[in-house]
Scaffold this motif. Structure first.
Motif, mmCIF file in Angstrom:
data_model
loop_
_atom_site.group_PDB
_atom_site.id
_atom_site.type_symbol
_atom_site.label_atom_id
_atom_site.label_comp_id
_atom_site.label_asym_id
_atom_site.label_seq_id
_atom_site.Cartn_x
_atom_site.Cartn_y
_atom_site.Cartn_z
ATOM 1 N N MET A 1 0.791 -1.215 0.039
ATOM 2 C CA MET A 1 0.031 0.020 -0.024
ATOM 3 C C MET A 1 1.096 1.219 0.018
ATOM 4 O O MET A 1 1.765 1.277 0.720
ATOM 5 N N ASN A 2 0.495 2.289 -0.921
ATOM 6 C CA ASN A 2 1.158 3.528 -0.686
ATOM 7 C C ASN A 2 0.709 4.500 0.258
ATOM 8 O O ASN A 2 -0.568 4.795 0.113
ATOM 9 N N VAL A 3 1.382 5.135 0.929
ATOM 10 C CA VAL A 3 0.781 6.110 1.812
ATOM 11 C C VAL A 3 1.772 7.451 1.648
ATOM 12 O O VAL A 3 3.006 7.389 1.598
ATOM 13 N N ASP A 4 0.957 8.669 1.597
ATOM 14 C CA ASP A 4 1.599 9.949 1.487
ATOM 15 C C ASP A 4 2.525 9.976 2.742
ATOM 16 O O ASP A 4 2.089 10.576 3.767
ATOM 17 N N THR A 5 3.995 9.950 2.701
ATOM 18 C CA THR A 5 4.734 10.252 3.887
ATOM 19 C C THR A 5 4.649 11.617 4.209
ATOM 20 O O THR A 5 5.139 11.924 5.287
ATOM 21 N N PRO A 8 0.582 11.441 6.161
ATOM 22 C CA PRO A 8 -0.094 10.304 6.152
ATOM 23 C C PRO A 8 -1.155 10.078 7.228
ATOM 24 O O PRO A 8 -1.337 10.584 8.302
ATOM 25 N N TYR A 20 7.800 4.575 10.421
ATOM 26 C CA TYR A 20 6.788 3.734 9.848
ATOM 27 C C TYR A 20 5.521 4.808 9.498
ATOM 28 O O TYR A 20 5.106 5.477 10.718
ATOM 29 N N TYR A 21 4.887 4.759 8.363
ATOM 30 C CA TYR A 21 3.755 5.723 8.018
ATOM 31 C C TYR A 21 2.637 4.767 7.871
ATOM 32 O O TYR A 21 2.712 3.671 7.308
ATOM 33 N N CYS A 23 -1.906 4.302 7.053
ATOM 34 C CA CYS A 23 -3.239 4.677 6.374
ATOM 35 C C CYS A 23 -4.165 4.897 7.013
ATOM 36 O O CYS A 23 -4.901 5.687 6.706
#
Length: 47
Positions: A1-5, A8, A20-21, A23
């Motif tokens: 899964m991609n998370v906007d760092t 987040p 760690y980021y 969702c």
């Protein structure tokens, strides 16, 4: 899964110097209760 760092949705948590980021906040809370369990693969966050 991609998370906007940069923003987040679930926030971020630092464990042993690594950030760690997440969702969602529930995933972050679960991770913070047992980070080693999740990092080892013993546990998984159900989505």
């Amino acid at each position: 899964m991609n998370v906007d760092t940069s923003n987040p949705p679930g926030g971020a948590s630092t464990h042993e110097g690594t950030v760690y980021y997440f969702c969602g906040p529930g995933c972050r809370v679960a991770f913070e209760k047992d980070p080693e369990g999740y990092l080892s693969g013993e546990k998984s966050i159900e989505m």
